[in-house]
Design an enzyme around this catalytic site. Structure first.
Site, PDB file in Angstrom:
ATOM      1  CB  SER A  61      38.997  42.829  40.134  1.00 46.75           C
ATOM      2  OG  SER A  61      39.753  44.018  40.219  1.00 46.75           O
ATOM      3  CE  LYS A 103      40.876  44.423  44.076  1.00 47.77           C
ATOM      4  NZ  LYS A 103      40.399  43.528  42.999  1.00 47.77           N
TER       5      LYS A 103
END
Length: 257
Positions: A61, A103
């Protein structure tokens, strides 16, 4: 009585020296180099262990910045130190119950974030340049409605916008996909396996405020390298001095007997 001539290389005392080789000054400098090297080497590792934590990123991701399976070093920081553009490690049971998540912070408390304007992420009405996105990727691949980030919270996205389960996957939550600053455990400084080095600074966010400063990883690395060089160099003095003194030795004629 006739005598015979012989040669000998042993010392006149007839024994072989087993003491330290080289000058006293050289021996002292060698010992000092080894001692200082050990201090720097072990001190660097100790400092790193206190400041950084290693993590293995299990998904893609954050690709291409961090690939699946990459090993990263993340500086232990307080959530209040986090700024826009930082790649952080956090825990939030509403996202993942038993593992940390990695993230990128794209908006902080008080910001308004949306996507997209001309294919770019928009924060507080400003288009953000994001060179870390995959080649040919557009931020508009991630449709983000306008979100006002509450104070004390963060809005986070993966660099691989199409496949990342990030804040946009939690927009229907009570916090509209945002994460508390207190959930942040560390800020990623570098990818160390493979050795891709320090993360590039997210300069696209500079128009919104100051960026975070890199941690002391570079300094720690230099301390470890310098320490290793001093230890190896100091330890090599004895063998080098022995070899040099051996080359200087000359056979001497013994007296007639």
């Amino acid at each position: 009585m006739g005598g015979e001539s012989t040669t000998r290389t042993a010392p006149r005392s007839g024994g072989t020296s087993s003491g330290p080789v080289g000058s006293r000054t050289g021996q002292r400098l060698s010992g000092l180099a080894v001692a200082l090297g050990l201090v720097l080497f072990l001190g660097g590792f100790g400092w790193g262990a206190l400041v950084y934590r290693p993590y293995t990123v299990p998904t893609s991701s954050m690709s291409p910045t961090i690939a699946a399976g990459d090993r990263v070093l993340a500086e232990r920081v307080d959530g209040g130190e986090v700024r826009r553009g930082d790649v952080v490690v956090f825990t939030d049971k509403t996202w993942v119950s038993d593992a940390p998540v990695v993230k990128r912070v794209v908006a902080v408390g008080g910001d308004t974030v949306s996507c997209c304007t001309d294919g770019k992420l928009t924060v507080n009405g400003k288009q953000i340049e994001e060179p870390y996105l995959p080649a040919g990727s557009l931020a508009e691949n991630k449709n983000i409605p306008t979100v006002k980030v509450p104070d004390g919270r963060l809005f986070l996205l993966g660099d691989e916008r199409e496949g990342s389960l990030d804040s946009t996957a939690h927009l229907t939550d009570a916090a509209q996909g945002t994460v508390a600053r207190t959930a942040v455990k560390a800020r990623v400084d570098a990818v160390v396996w493979p050795m891709n080095g320090m993360l590039k600074r997210p300069t696209g966010f500079e128009t919104l405020g100051a960026l975070s400063r890199p941690g002391p990883l570079g300094t720690i690395g230099w301390l470890i390298v310098a320490g290793a060089v001093l230890v190896l160099g100091g330890g090599a003095y004895g063998p080098i001095a022995k070899r040099t003194s051996g080359r200087r030795a000359r056979p001497e004629a013994a007296g007639a007997r």
